[in-house]
Design a protein around this motif. Structure first.
Motif, PDB file in Angstrom:
ATOM      1  N   ASP A  43       2.374  15.965 -24.860  1.00 14.43           N
ATOM      2  CA  ASP A  43       2.178  16.721 -26.101  1.00 14.43           C
ATOM      3  C   ASP A  43       1.334  15.954 -27.116  1.00 14.43           C
ATOM      4  N   GLY A  44       0.279  15.329 -26.637  1.00 11.56           N
ATOM      5  CA  GLY A  44      -0.643  14.623 -27.520  1.00 11.56           C
ATOM      6  C   GLY A  44      -0.186  13.253 -27.982  1.00 11.56           C
ATOM      7  N   LYS A  45       0.947  12.788 -27.481  1.00 13.24           N
ATOM      8  CA  LYS A  45       1.471  11.464 -27.865  1.00 13.24           C
ATOM      9  C   LYS A  45       1.700  10.634 -26.615  1.00 13.24           C
ATOM     10  N   TRP A  46       1.478   9.326 -26.753  1.00 14.96           N
ATOM     11  CA  TRP A  46       1.658   8.410 -25.622  1.00 14.96           C
ATOM     12  C   TRP A  46       3.070   7.859 -25.611  1.00 14.96           C
ATOM     13  N   LYS A  47       3.777   8.068 -24.492  1.00  7.23           N
ATOM     14  CA  LYS A  47       5.117   7.506 -24.291  1.00  7.23           C
ATOM     15  C   LYS A  47       4.955   6.236 -23.470  1.00  7.23           C
ATOM     16  N   GLU A  48       5.592   5.160 -23.904  1.00 12.18           N
ATOM     17  CA  GLU A  48       5.437   3.849 -23.271  1.00 12.18           C
ATOM     18  C   GLU A  48       6.636   3.490 -22.407  1.00 12.18           C
ATOM     19  N   CYS A  49       6.370   2.754 -21.334  1.00 13.47           N
ATOM     20  CA  CYS A  49       7.431   2.166 -20.527  1.00 13.47           C
ATOM     21  C   CYS A  49       6.904   0.881 -19.915  1.00 13.47           C
ATOM     22  N   LYS A  50       7.788   0.115 -19.341  1.00  9.71           N
ATOM     23  CA  LYS A  50       7.410  -1.177 -18.748  1.00  9.71           C
ATOM     24  C   LYS A  50       7.933  -1.222 -17.326  1.00  9.71           C
ATOM     25  N   LEU A  51       7.053  -1.575 -16.382  1.00  5.92           N
ATOM     26  CA  LEU A  51       7.429  -1.717 -14.986  1.00  5.92           C
ATOM     27  C   LEU A  51       7.329  -3.183 -14.588  1.00  5.92           C
ATOM     28  N   GLU A  52       8.080  -3.554 -13.583  1.00 10.79           N
ATOM     29  CA  GLU A  52       8.077  -4.940 -13.120  1.00 10.79           C
ATOM     30  C   GLU A  52       7.082  -5.130 -11.985  1.00 10.79           C
ATOM     31  N   GLY A  53       6.389  -6.247 -12.009  1.00 12.22           N
ATOM     32  CA  GLY A  53       5.442  -6.575 -10.963  1.00 12.22           C
ATOM     33  C   GLY A  53       4.451  -7.606 -11.462  1.00 12.22           C
ATOM     34  N   SER A  54       3.602  -8.048 -10.577  1.00  6.95           N
ATOM     35  CA  SER A  54       2.650  -9.103 -10.921  1.00  6.95           C
ATOM     36  C   SER A  54       1.418  -8.543 -11.637  1.00  6.95           C
ATOM     37  N   ILE A  55       0.742  -9.398 -12.356  1.00  4.65           N
ATOM     38  CA  ILE A  55      -0.496  -9.031 -13.025  1.00  4.65           C
ATOM     39  C   ILE A  55      -1.526  -8.562 -11.990  1.00  4.65           C
ATOM     40  N   GLU A  56      -1.583  -9.243 -10.861  1.00  3.77           N
ATOM     41  CA  GLU A  56      -2.534  -8.867  -9.817  1.00  3.77           C
ATOM     42  C   GLU A  56      -2.260  -7.451  -9.307  1.00  3.77           C
ATOM     43  N   PHE A  57      -0.978  -7.144  -9.087  1.00  3.48           N
ATOM     44  CA  PHE A  57      -0.581  -5.827  -8.600  1.00  3.48           C
ATOM     45  C   PHE A  57      -0.989  -4.737  -9.591  1.00  3.48           C
ATOM     46  N   PHE A  58      -0.662  -4.930 -10.865  1.00  2.00           N
ATOM     47  CA  PHE A  58      -0.963  -3.905 -11.854  1.00  2.00           C
ATOM     48  C   PHE A  58      -2.458  -3.807 -12.156  1.00  2.00           C
ATOM     49  N   GLN A 113       7.870   7.485 -11.072  1.00  2.00           N
ATOM     50  CA  GLN A 113       8.661   6.411 -11.678  1.00  2.00           C
ATOM     51  C   GLN A 113       8.453   6.381 -13.197  1.00  2.00           C
ATOM     52  N   ILE A 114       7.219   6.494 -13.640  1.00  2.00           N
ATOM     53  CA  ILE A 114       6.934   6.520 -15.077  1.00  2.00           C
ATOM     54  C   ILE A 114       7.588   7.734 -15.722  1.00  2.00           C
ATOM     55  N   ASP A 115       7.516   8.881 -15.048  1.00  2.00           N
ATOM     56  CA  ASP A 115       8.159  10.099 -15.550  1.00  2.00           C
ATOM     57  C   ASP A 115       9.653   9.881 -15.742  1.00  2.00           C
ATOM     58  N   GLU A 116      10.291   9.280 -14.754  1.00  2.00           N
ATOM     59  CA  GLU A 116      11.732   9.035 -14.839  1.00  2.00           C
ATOM     60  C   GLU A 116      12.075   8.105 -15.990  1.00  2.00           C
ATOM     61  N   ILE A 117      11.338   7.015 -16.121  1.00  3.26           N
ATOM     62  CA  ILE A 117      11.637   6.033 -17.171  1.00  3.26           C
ATOM     63  C   ILE A 117      11.404   6.613 -18.566  1.00  3.26           C
ATOM     64  N   THR A 118      10.322   7.381 -18.721  1.00  2.00           N
ATOM     65  CA  THR A 118      10.028   7.947 -20.040  1.00  2.00           C
ATOM     66  C   THR A 118      10.822   9.221 -20.302  1.00  2.00           C
ATOM     67  N   GLY A 119      11.491   9.747 -19.268  1.00  2.00           N
ATOM     68  CA  GLY A 119      12.254  10.982 -19.437  1.00  2.00           C
ATOM     69  C   GLY A 119      11.365  12.197 -19.572  1.00  2.00           C
ATOM     70  N   GLU A 120      10.134  12.071 -19.109  1.00  2.00           N
ATOM     71  CA  GLU A 120       9.153  13.162 -19.251  1.00  2.00           C
ATOM     72  C   GLU A 120       8.716  13.627 -17.875  1.00  2.00           C
ATOM     73  N   THR A 121       9.517  14.458 -17.254  1.00  2.00           N
ATOM     74  CA  THR A 121       9.173  14.931 -15.910  1.00  2.00           C
ATOM     75  C   THR A 121       8.356  16.202 -15.920  1.00  2.00           C
ATOM     76  N   SER A 122       8.200  16.803 -17.091  1.00  2.00           N
ATOM     77  CA  SER A 122       7.403  18.019 -17.153  1.00  2.00           C
ATOM     78  C   SER A 122       5.943  17.649 -17.388  1.00  2.00           C
ATOM     79  N   CYS A 123       5.192  17.536 -16.303  1.00  2.00           N
ATOM     80  CA  CYS A 123       3.787  17.199 -16.411  1.00  2.00           C
ATOM     81  C   CYS A 123       3.024  18.067 -15.443  1.00  2.00           C
ATOM     82  N   GLU A 124       1.716  17.977 -15.511  1.00  2.00           N
ATOM     83  CA  GLU A 124       0.898  18.716 -14.560  1.00  2.00           C
ATOM     84  C   GLU A 124       1.149  18.133 -13.181  1.00  2.00           C
ATOM     85  N   THR A 125       1.292  18.995 -12.225  1.00  2.00           N
ATOM     86  CA  THR A 125       1.505  18.532 -10.861  1.00  2.00           C
ATOM     87  C   THR A 125       0.226  18.705 -10.067  1.00  2.00           C
ATOM     88  N   SER A 126       0.168  18.056  -8.928  1.00  2.00           N
ATOM     89  CA  SER A 126      -1.008  18.170  -8.081  1.00  2.00           C
ATOM     90  C   SER A 126      -1.193  19.612  -7.648  1.00  2.00           C
TER      91      SER A 126
END
Length: 127
Positions: A43-58, A113-126
């Motif tokens: 809805d025009g706003k950025w929701k933030e979350c943090k995932l675990e992993g290496s800098i190289e991976f991300f 995973q991002i959808d679950e963490i941010t609680g925003e599962t209503s997004c455009e799907t493939s």
């Protein structure tokens, strides 16, 4: 010139997502940063979350995102058509390309995973 075409492609992706396949259209709603900080546009706003992993991976995930790959490929082809496939242009594309291909399924799972963490599962799907 490469960056101009790259950013123009992003503008087209955002303004006319219907012109792109489902995963490119969906991926434009997500940002993945090198440190695992991720964002989802809701809805025009950025929701933030943090995932675990290496800098190289991300870093590789960022480089391989479908909308980034599309913008880089578009920019490369446009500059190549205008100026030719110089070694510098090929190096530039290589710099912005992941070292190993990342499957679309990896991104589908990451976005879920991002959808679950941010609680925003209503997004455009493939499509």
């Amino acid at each position: 010139m490469f960056y101009l075409f790259h950013e123009l492609r992003h503008a087209l992706q955002y303004l006319h997502p219907e012109r792109f396949d489902g995963l490119i259209a969906r991926s434009r709603l997500y940002v993945i940063q090198y440190d695992g900080t991720c964002y989802k546009l809701v809805d025009g706003k950025w929701k933030e979350c943090k995932l675990e992993g290496s800098i190289e991976f991300f870093t590789e995930l960022y480089l391989g995102q479908p909308h980034e790959r599309d913008a880089n490929d578009f920019a490369y082809e446009r500059v190549k058509a205008l100026l030719g496939a110089s070694p510098e242009l090929q190096e530039l594309l290589a710099f912005w390309t992941p070292k190993k291909p990342i499957s679309d399924q990896v991104y589908e799972e990451l976005y879920r995973q991002i959808d679950e963490i941010t609680g925003e599962t209503s997004c455009e799907t493939s499509r």
